[in-house]
Design an enzyme around this catalytic site. Structure first.
Site, PDB file in Angstrom:
ATOM      1  N   GLU A   2      -9.666   2.202   4.450  1.00  0.00           N
ATOM      2  CA  GLU A   2      -9.478   3.339   3.468  1.00  0.00           C
ATOM      3  C   GLU A   2     -10.864   3.792   2.806  1.00  0.00           C
ATOM      4  O   GLU A   2     -10.905   5.228   2.820  1.00  0.00           O
ATOM      5  CB  GLU A   2      -8.611   2.874   2.588  1.00  0.00           C
ATOM      6  CG  GLU A   2      -8.222   3.854   1.220  1.00  0.00           C
ATOM      7  CD  GLU A   2      -7.401   3.385   0.082  1.00  0.00           C
ATOM      8  OE1 GLU A   2      -7.543   3.552  -0.913  1.00  0.00           O
ATOM      9  OE2 GLU A   2      -6.436   2.672   0.587  1.00  0.00           O
ATOM     10  N   HIS A   5      -7.443  -3.118   5.522  1.00  0.00           N
ATOM     11  CA  HIS A   5      -6.701  -1.681   5.065  1.00  0.00           C
ATOM     12  C   HIS A   5      -7.399  -1.073   3.956  1.00  0.00           C
ATOM     13  O   HIS A   5      -8.010  -0.029   4.225  1.00  0.00           O
ATOM     14  CB  HIS A   5      -5.210  -1.893   4.817  1.00  0.00           C
ATOM     15  CG  HIS A   5      -4.839  -0.766   4.049  1.00  0.00           C
ATOM     16  ND1 HIS A   5      -5.110  -0.434   2.642  1.00  0.00           N
ATOM     17  CD2 HIS A   5      -3.939   0.276   4.614  1.00  0.00           C
ATOM     18  CE1 HIS A   5      -4.318   0.557   2.549  1.00  0.00           C
ATOM     19  NE2 HIS A   5      -3.672   1.059   3.733  1.00  0.00           N
ATOM     20  N   LYS A  24      -4.497  -6.549   4.047  1.00  0.00           N
ATOM     21  CA  LYS A  24      -4.413  -5.596   3.033  1.00  0.00           C
ATOM     22  C   LYS A  24      -5.864  -5.162   2.766  1.00  0.00           C
ATOM     23  O   LYS A  24      -6.129  -3.935   2.331  1.00  0.00           O
ATOM     24  CB  LYS A  24      -3.605  -5.993   1.701  1.00  0.00           C
ATOM     25  CG  LYS A  24      -3.635  -5.008   0.595  1.00  0.00           C
ATOM     26  CD  LYS A  24      -3.294  -3.817   1.098  1.00  0.00           C
ATOM     27  CE  LYS A  24      -2.919  -2.718  -0.125  1.00  0.00           C
ATOM     28  NZ  LYS A  24      -3.852  -2.593  -1.290  1.00  0.00           N
ATOM     29  N   SER A  48       0.864  -1.210   0.169  1.00  0.00           N
ATOM     30  CA  SER A  48      -0.078  -0.037  -0.020  1.00  0.00           C
ATOM     31  C   SER A  48       0.862   1.312   0.009  1.00  0.00           C
ATOM     32  O   SER A  48       1.975   1.289   0.549  1.00  0.00           O
ATOM     33  CB  SER A  48      -0.938  -0.082   0.891  1.00  0.00           C
ATOM     34  OG  SER A  48      -1.753   1.219   1.285  1.00  0.00           O
TER      35      SER A  48
END
Length: 506
Positions: A214, A210, A207, A152
């Site tokens: 986001e 994440h 991820k 990222s």
């Protein structure tokens, strides 16, 4: 004199093997896929002293890369997979930066015949974690080690230091650790934003979460913008000043910083560019994956789900324009006190952000139990502290919470976060009330507050829900005056039977 890449070898050399011999087994890692992220990771590795062999299915991109972005570097260009593999030191490390899905499987299939036991395949794309689970197991049966890693930070992060979240076969980690931690972003004390996450698809799962967070962060910021614009009429220049000030305080983060910069950007006619951008959002699916995973595990990740649905609603642009001419909203109230309104919105944004991360960490906790992963939740906060899109000062507080109590069941129970929510909730509620009064949708702010009120409540009306389920479907219920785990059925009408259906929790 350093060895030259094949692309820089003398043209028309009568000894055609010259270039191959020069690069054979000289490279530390190979990378396939020279789109923006792949190219920047290669240049990052080169900056840190690693020699990288590169390949791309459109072979002309290899030569273009070598002659432009990678000119003057130690990067080695190859024109086939066998040539790439020949260029690598053993055990070979091959990183894929290609489109998630079938493309990854096809590329793995093309590489496998040229690898030996103990070699390593690394998938650095946005793959869905069940695919990484499957690939890790299938490759292990062939003696090949697999790493599925989240990366990222976008183009800038890949070039100068991303957040890297590796998972997969643990035996592979010591063989890539040095490279990954060298190129990763670093926090203030030099600690890299990269560490081992867990087995199989754990890296890609982290991820995925994440990216879901986001989605939530971006939606919350958009709602704050909408409230400030519609509620007190702030111009783009004034919004720039507000977000710039917020970024110097407890909301300090990459997304707040770039939002401030966005409001300052002018179009060619010197008017704010933000006002020229169509309000129809796109998405690539990782937020949706997070919501689906939460539903499958029964974890109430409501804010990320609302952020996904908000993007879906925005995409109904033509329908919304038509509806705006028919459906009425409230009359605007009298002018607000700009300073207090802005502070209420700031606090609502911060409180909602706390809820989003608390829900994301609940999902990580539940996934770890279901998959048998040993996730270091504090370590994940550290990996997200720098390099990635959601990097922020706030993540340091999450790391501190898990350092204080590694067994913490929910972030909201940490002293810092519970104290903040207790102090700020009046502003949070006022901001949402104001949004209702002026007709500004705040799905993420609102669901965050609803979750908070539900989580802090010892009693919820689910007893009535259980009664309804038992009434129409004989699904049974538990009683407050009996031990948990004992189930009962009532013949509510006098006409039902004594047989009940099985009981389970979805």
């Amino acid at each position: 004199m350093p060895a030259r890449s094949r692309a820089n070898a003398p043209a028309a050399n009568p000894n055609v093997e010259w270039g191959v011999q020069q690069i054979m087994q000289s490279c530390d890692i190979g990378l396939i896929g020279l789109a923006v992220m792949g190219q920047n990771l290669v240049l990052n590795m080169n900056d840190h002293g690693y020699r990288v062999a590169v390949f791309n299915r459109t072979v002309s991109k290899v030569d273009e890369f070598l002659s432009r972005e990678a000119a003057g570097t130690q990067v080695v260009g190859t024109h086939s997979i066998p040539e790439l593999v020949q260029a690598l030191k053993k055990p070979r490390r091959v990183m894929l930066m290609v489109k998630a899905g079938d493309t990854v499987d096809q590329m793995i299939g093309s590489i496998l015949p040229h690898l030996e036991k103990g070699d390593i395949i690394i998938d650095g794309g946005n793959s869905h974690y069940p695919d990484s689970n499957r690939r890790a197991k299938a490759l292990a049966e062939k003696g090949i080690l697999f790493i599925g890693t989240g990366v990222s930070g976008g183009e800038e992060g890949a070039r100068h230091g991303p957040s890297i979240m590796p998972g997969g076969n643990p035996a592979a980690w010591p063989r890539v650790k040095e490279i990954f931690q060298a190129i990763a972003a670093k926090v203030e004390d030099g600690t890299p934003c990269c560490d081992w996450v867990g087995e199989d698809g754990a890296g890609h799962y982290v991820k995925m979460v994440h990216n879901g967070i986001e989605y939530g962060d971006m939606q919350l910021i958009c709602e704050a913008y909408h409230l400030l614009k519609e509620g007190i009429g702030l111009s783009a220049a004034e919004l720039h000043d507000v977000f710039d000030e917020w970024n110097r305080g407890e909301l300090d983060s990459f997304l707040i910083e770039i939002t401030s910069q966005i409001f300052a950007k002018k179009d060619e006619d010197r008017t704010p560019l933000i006002d020229k951008i169509l309000d129809s959002a796109g998405q690539k699916g990782t937020g949706k994956w997070t919501g689906i995973s939460a539903l499958e595990m029964g974890t109430p990740v409501t804010l990320i789900a609302e952020a996904v649905f908000a993007r879906c609603l925005s995409a109904l642009k033509a329908e919304r324009v038509a509806a705006s001419k028919i459906l009425a909203g409230p009359k605007r109230p009298a002018d607000q006190d700009r300073k207090s309104f802005t502070e209420d919105v700031r606090r609502a944004l911060y409180c909602s952000k706390v809820i989003s991360y608390a829900q994301g960490y609940m999902l990580l906790r539940d996934a770890a139990k279901e998959q048998g992963w040993n996730l270091n939740l504090g370590g994940i906060a550290l990996m997200w502290r720098g390099g990635c899109i959601i990097r922020s000062r706030f993540l340091g507080k999450i790391k501190e919470a898990y350092d204080k109590n590694p067994q913490l069941t929910n972030l909201l129970l940490d002293d810092f976060f519970s104290g903040l929510l207790n102090d700020y909730q009046s502003s949070w509620r006022r901001a949402i009330i104001q949004a209702i009064q002026i007709g500004v949708p705040t799905p993420a702010f609102s669901t965050a507050l609803s979750f908070y009120d539900g989580f802090r409540t010892a009693y919820l009306p689910a007893n009535l829900l259980q009664a309804q389920r038992d009434f129409f479907g004989a699904h049974t219920y538990e009683r407050v005056d009996k031990p948990r785990g004992e189930f009962f059925h009532t013949n509510w009408t006098g006409r039902g039977g004594r047989v009940s259906s099985g009981s389970y929790n979805a």
